[in-house]
Design a protein around this motif. Structure first.
Motif: not given
Length: 147
Positions: A56-65, A78-87
């Motif tokens: 899994g992967a994600a990113r975060l950036r400052e959008y506005e103050p 193949s790894r969906r519905e295992e709680g990875i997105g929630r983690a």
């Protein structure tokens, strides 16, 4: 047990990008020139591992103050519905709080909006198209928002 990390080196960044490529480019047909953009240079990237496998992967950036934007949340098919997105989202939110952000915004693919609603995000737009895929904008206040 899945281990979600803030990307700390080029190997972890490559793993996060490989997951994004598998999900968005190969699976969903997003143009590679849209998937990787100028925001990648300054964003905080996350990668979820199961052992040595990036799942899994994600990113975060400052959008506005005081507002962060959550983007590129991806879990291998193949790894969906295992709680990875929630983690992943828990790690993103923890990092956002550490960065003193108060609100998060994201553009959810419409099929995933219920997932984000279950995490406390509220829809804040009508359906719009992004990269040829229907999306909705969603927001969440971080102050006292996590149980």
């Amino acid at each position: 047990m899945v281990d979600v990390r803030v990307v700390a080196d080029e190997d972890e960044r490559a793993d996060a990008f490989a997951v994004r490529h598998a999900v968005f480019v190969a699976e969903q047909g997003v143009d590679e020139t849209l998937e990787y953009d100028a925001y990648d240079a300054d964003a905080v990237h996350f990668v979820a591992y199961d052992g040595d496998e990036a799942v899994g992967a994600a990113r975060l950036r400052e959008y506005e103050p005081k507002t962060g934007k959550v983007e590129r949340v991806a879990v291998l098919n193949s790894r969906r519905e295992e709680g990875i997105g929630r983690a992943l989202m828990a790690a993103v939110e923890d990092e956002a709080v550490a960065l003193d952000l108060e609100t998060l915004v994201l553009h959810s693919q419409t099929h995933a909006a219920d997932f984000y609603e279950a995490l406390g995000y509220d829809r804040s737009s009508d359906v719009f198209e992004e990269a040829g895929i229907p999306h909705v904008e969603m927001h969440k206040a971080l102050v006292n928002s996590r149980p």
